[in-house]
Design a protein around this motif. Structure first.
Motif, PDB file in Angstrom:
ATOM      1  N   VAL A   2       0.861  -1.197   0.000  1.00  0.00           N
ATOM      2  CA  VAL A   2       0.000   0.000   0.000  1.00  0.00           C
ATOM      3  C   VAL A   2       0.894   1.243   0.000  1.00  0.00           C
ATOM      4  CG1 VAL A   2      -1.862  -1.214   1.237  1.00  0.00           C
ATOM      5  CG2 VAL A   2      -0.154   0.078   2.537  1.00  0.00           C
ATOM      6  N   PRO A   3       0.357   2.428  -0.341  1.00  0.00           N
ATOM      7  CA  PRO A   3       1.193   3.645  -0.321  1.00  0.00           C
ATOM      8  C   PRO A   3       1.814   3.841   1.061  1.00  0.00           C
ATOM      9  CG  PRO A   3      -0.932   4.103  -1.353  1.00  0.00           C
ATOM     10  CD  PRO A   3      -1.019   2.713  -0.791  1.00  0.00           C
ATOM     11  N   SER A   4       2.995   4.455   1.106  1.00  0.00           N
ATOM     12  CA  SER A   4       3.667   4.623   2.401  1.00  0.00           C
ATOM     13  C   SER A   4       4.070   6.083   2.604  1.00  0.00           C
ATOM     14  CB  SER A   4       4.915   3.747   2.460  1.00  0.00           C
ATOM     15  OG  SER A   4       6.027   4.470   2.001  1.00  0.00           O
ATOM     16  N   PRO A   5       4.391   6.450   3.845  1.00  0.00           N
ATOM     17  CA  PRO A   5       4.816   7.827   4.099  1.00  0.00           C
ATOM     18  C   PRO A   5       6.237   8.122   3.580  1.00  0.00           C
ATOM     19  CG  PRO A   5       4.300   6.654   6.177  1.00  0.00           C
ATOM     20  CD  PRO A   5       4.304   5.645   5.083  1.00  0.00           C
ATOM     21  N   ALA A   6       6.940   7.114   3.067  1.00  0.00           N
ATOM     22  CA  ALA A   6       8.343   7.330   2.648  1.00  0.00           C
ATOM     23  C   ALA A   6       8.413   8.134   1.339  1.00  0.00           C
ATOM     24  CB  ALA A   6       9.026   5.984   2.454  1.00  0.00           C
ATOM     25  N   VAL A   7       9.477   8.928   1.209  1.00  0.00           N
ATOM     26  CA  VAL A   7       9.709   9.718  -0.009  1.00  0.00           C
ATOM     27  C   VAL A   7      10.214   8.763  -1.096  1.00  0.00           C
ATOM     28  CG1 VAL A   7      11.112  11.587  -1.002  1.00  0.00           C
ATOM     29  CG2 VAL A   7      10.351  11.700   1.391  1.00  0.00           C
ATOM     30  N   PRO A   8       9.631   8.825  -2.309  1.00  0.00           N
ATOM     31  CA  PRO A   8      10.105   7.915  -3.355  1.00  0.00           C
ATOM     32  C   PRO A   8      11.583   8.158  -3.696  1.00  0.00           C
ATOM     33  CG  PRO A   8       8.037   8.953  -4.001  1.00  0.00           C
ATOM     34  CD  PRO A   8       8.504   9.653  -2.764  1.00  0.00           C
ATOM     35  N   LEU A   9      12.230   7.111  -4.149  1.00  0.00           N
ATOM     36  CA  LEU A   9      13.661   7.180  -4.472  1.00  0.00           C
ATOM     37  C   LEU A   9      13.868   7.982  -5.758  1.00  0.00           C
ATOM     38  CD1 LEU A   9      16.561   6.096  -3.935  1.00  0.00           C
ATOM     39  CD2 LEU A   9      15.948   4.104  -5.311  1.00  0.00           C
ATOM     40  N   LYS A  10      14.843   8.911  -5.722  1.00  0.00           N
ATOM     41  CA  LYS A  10      15.233   9.627  -6.946  1.00  0.00           C
ATOM     42  C   LYS A  10      16.614   9.096  -7.313  1.00  0.00           C
ATOM     43  CE  LYS A  10      12.692  13.847  -5.817  1.00  0.00           C
ATOM     44  NZ  LYS A  10      12.515  13.920  -4.349  1.00  0.00           N
ATOM     45  N   LEU A  11      16.601   8.069  -8.137  1.00  0.00           N
ATOM     46  CA  LEU A  11      17.849   7.353  -8.413  1.00  0.00           C
ATOM     47  C   LEU A  11      18.883   8.250  -9.081  1.00  0.00           C
ATOM     48  CD1 LEU A  11      18.887   4.608  -7.725  1.00  0.00           C
ATOM     49  CD2 LEU A  11      17.860   3.699  -9.799  1.00  0.00           C
ATOM     50  N   TRP A  12      18.425   9.267  -9.832  1.00  0.00           N
ATOM     51  CA  TRP A  12      19.365  10.174 -10.504  1.00  0.00           C
ATOM     52  C   TRP A  12      20.158  11.032  -9.498  1.00  0.00           C
ATOM     53  CZ3 TRP A  12      14.070  10.338 -10.683  1.00  0.00           C
ATOM     54  CH2 TRP A  12      13.448  11.411 -10.058  1.00  0.00           C
ATOM     55  N   GLU A  13      19.673  11.060  -8.247  1.00  0.00           N
ATOM     56  CA  GLU A  13      20.440  11.799  -7.221  1.00  0.00           C
ATOM     57  C   GLU A  13      21.558  10.934  -6.624  1.00  0.00           C
ATOM     58  OE1 GLU A  13      17.613  13.237  -4.381  1.00  0.00           O
ATOM     59  OE2 GLU A  13      16.876  14.799  -5.745  1.00  0.00           O
ATOM     60  N   HIS A  14      21.672   9.695  -7.115  1.00  0.00           N
ATOM     61  CA  HIS A  14      22.700   8.782  -6.581  1.00  0.00           C
ATOM     62  C   HIS A  14      23.566   8.211  -7.703  1.00  0.00           C
ATOM     63  CE1 HIS A  14      20.698   8.671  -2.626  1.00  0.00           C
ATOM     64  NE2 HIS A  14      19.589   8.696  -3.336  1.00  0.00           N
ATOM     65  N   PRO A  15      24.341   9.072  -8.383  1.00  0.00           N
ATOM     66  CA  PRO A  15      25.149   8.551  -9.484  1.00  0.00           C
ATOM     67  C   PRO A  15      26.368   7.775  -8.972  1.00  0.00           C
ATOM     68  CG  PRO A  15      25.546  10.890  -9.198  1.00  0.00           C
ATOM     69  CD  PRO A  15      24.537  10.512  -8.157  1.00  0.00           C
ATOM     70  N   ASP A  16      26.530   7.733  -7.642  1.00  0.00           N
ATOM     71  CA  ASP A  16      27.766   7.229  -7.050  1.00  0.00           C
ATOM     72  C   ASP A  16      27.615   5.877  -6.361  1.00  0.00           C
ATOM     73  OD1 ASP A  16      25.982   8.148  -5.206  1.00  0.00           O
ATOM     74  OD2 ASP A  16      27.480   9.116  -3.923  1.00  0.00           O
ATOM     75  N   LEU A  17      26.599   5.084  -6.690  1.00  0.00           N
ATOM     76  CA  LEU A  17      26.417   3.822  -5.958  1.00  0.00           C
ATOM     77  C   LEU A  17      27.648   2.935  -6.101  1.00  0.00           C
ATOM     78  CD1 LEU A  17      22.692   2.843  -6.700  1.00  0.00           C
ATOM     79  CD2 LEU A  17      23.647   4.315  -4.913  1.00  0.00           C
TER      80      LEU A  17
END
Ligand code: NDP
Ligand code: MG
Length: 378
Positions: A271-286
């Motif tokens: 179900v929907p959650s209170p968490a902020v969705p992941l913005k993968l483009w903000e993590h170019p350094d994995l």
């Protein structure tokens, strides 16, 4: 509508579990809470949330209607097994969660389990009681939730290995020689997660990842040889499963514990959650690194304990819990934590753990051995 009991409601996971319950008034009702020493937060929760049952370690008088106040260990076990409760969120820290866990499983509850110490120490006993009582164990620990989710993509015999990610803690890049003088304040500053102080310290010493290797083995029934650890400082990939054709399933999200807490409570629904969705483009350094076992003895000892079985995992955990207390009290240094666990394991005569008494005796022995180690230091 499910009735929820949050055991350890004043802690980091407990408070986030409350958030999840509040976010879904259509799905969940708060039936019970419990806490141990944080009287002010507990009283505020009772007054604001008005659960049906509220359990504290000692007697309190709070002027509130609609809530039954109870106190003591038995009241805690009773809440875990209360016929009205559908989901128990187990957010107590340390081996203190073991008896409430057994009580909930014996009563056939779904347990959304954050506590890892009880799984590590409880071993086969937890497995037996779960089977007899018909209870369910749904992992909350982010890595275990990730594995649980990735494992839904294939059959068990198709799995090659489980890959647990580890942030590496705040001192991952520091040379070992610099770690001796680390203070409690420095040790609990986790780079990617905000958590209770004991698990934050465990993340810095890597004892947390050692416990998680054993936790994964207990939850999913894989031997240590098929559980790998990778250092991943960004905590975006929460863990992975490699299948036998070489495909790797990974679980990614923002670092927000409300996600795995909620999933453990709603599974098999999402179900929907209170968490902020992941913005993968903000993590170019994995990035991912293989851990150096010589640099992280806590991890090496965990694999040995898992292999040895019997009381070794209990001693690993109990010695670590006691060493953490002594570190926070300023009586042991940071590197003494892993040394004291090694000291306890060296002196412990391993034996099978037949029942709860055996487990609690091994835990007590581990704690005494750490005190002995500490007395040789001062
Ligand atoms: P906290 O220290 O923040 O909270 C612990 C909770 O347990 C508090 O409500 C505390 O009550 C209660 N408690 C402590 N000792 C006892 C006891 N002897 N009997 C009954 N209740 C007790 O811990 P966290 O929320 O950080 O962690 C809880 C568990 O979840 C741990 O096992 C941890 O490893 C695991 N976990 C935590 C994560 C996190 O993000 N925090 C992530 C993954 C796993 P009081 O405050 O009133 O003393
Ligand atoms: Mg974890």
């Amino acid at each position: 509508m499910k009735n929820v009991a949050i055991l350890g409601s004043t802690g980091s996971i407990g408070r986030q579990a409350l958030d999840v319950v509040r976010a879904h008034p259509d799905l969940f009702a708060l039936y019970g809470i419990s806490a141990h020493s944080s009287e002010t937060s507990f009283v505020a929760q009772v007054v604001e949330e008005r659960p049906r049952v509220a359990v504290f370690s000692r007697s309190l008088s709070i002027d509130v209607s609609g809530t039954e106040l109870r106190w003591g260990d038995q009241a805690l076990y009773d809440l875990a097994a209360d016929p009205q409760v559908d989901v128990v969120v187990l957010a107590i820290s340390g081996i203190a969660a073991l008896k409430p866990l057994l009580s909930a499983l014996r009563a056939g509850k779904r347990v959304a389990i954050a506590n890892k110490e009880s799984l590590v120490c409880g071993g086969d006993l937890v497995k037996e009681v779960r089977k007899q009582g018909g209870g369910e164990l749904l992992p909350v620990d982010s890595e275990q939730s990730a594995l649980f989710q990735c494992l839904q993509n294939g059959r068990r015999d198709e799995v090659e290995k489980l890959i647990l990610t580890a942030s590496g803690g705040p001192f991952f890049r520091r040379p070992r020689a610099e770690l001796g003088g680390i203070t409690p304040e420095q040790a609990v500053k986790h780079p990617t997660w905000s958590m209770g102080r004991k698990i934050s310290l465990d993340s810095a010493t890597l004892m947390n990842k050692g416990l998680e290797v054993m936790e994964a083995s207990r939850l999913f029934d894989f031997p240590g040889e098929r559980i790998e650890v990778l250092i991943h400082p960004q905590s975006v990939v929460h863990s992975m499963v490699e299948y036998r054709d070489g495909t790797v399933m990974a679980n990614l999200s923002t670092a927000d514990m409300r996600l795995p807490i909620q999933y453990a409570m709603t599974w098999p629904e999402r179900v929907p959650s209170p968490a902020v969705p992941l913005k993968l483009w903000e993590h170019p350094d994995l990035a991912f690194y293989r851990p150096d076992m010589a640099r992280f003895p806590a991890l090496k000892m965990a694999y040995s304990c898992l292999q040895a079985g019997g009381g070794c995992p209990v001693v690993y955990n109990g010695a670590n819990e006691r060493a953490a207390e002594l570190f926070f009290a300023g009586r042991l240094g940071f590197l003494d934590i892993e040394d004291s666990v090694a000291y306890a394991l060296d002196r412990f005569t391993n034996r099978p753990m037949q029942d709860l008494d055996d487990i609690l005796a091994a835990d007590g022995e581990a704690r005494r051995l750490v005190d002995e180690f500490q007395s040789t230091r001062s």
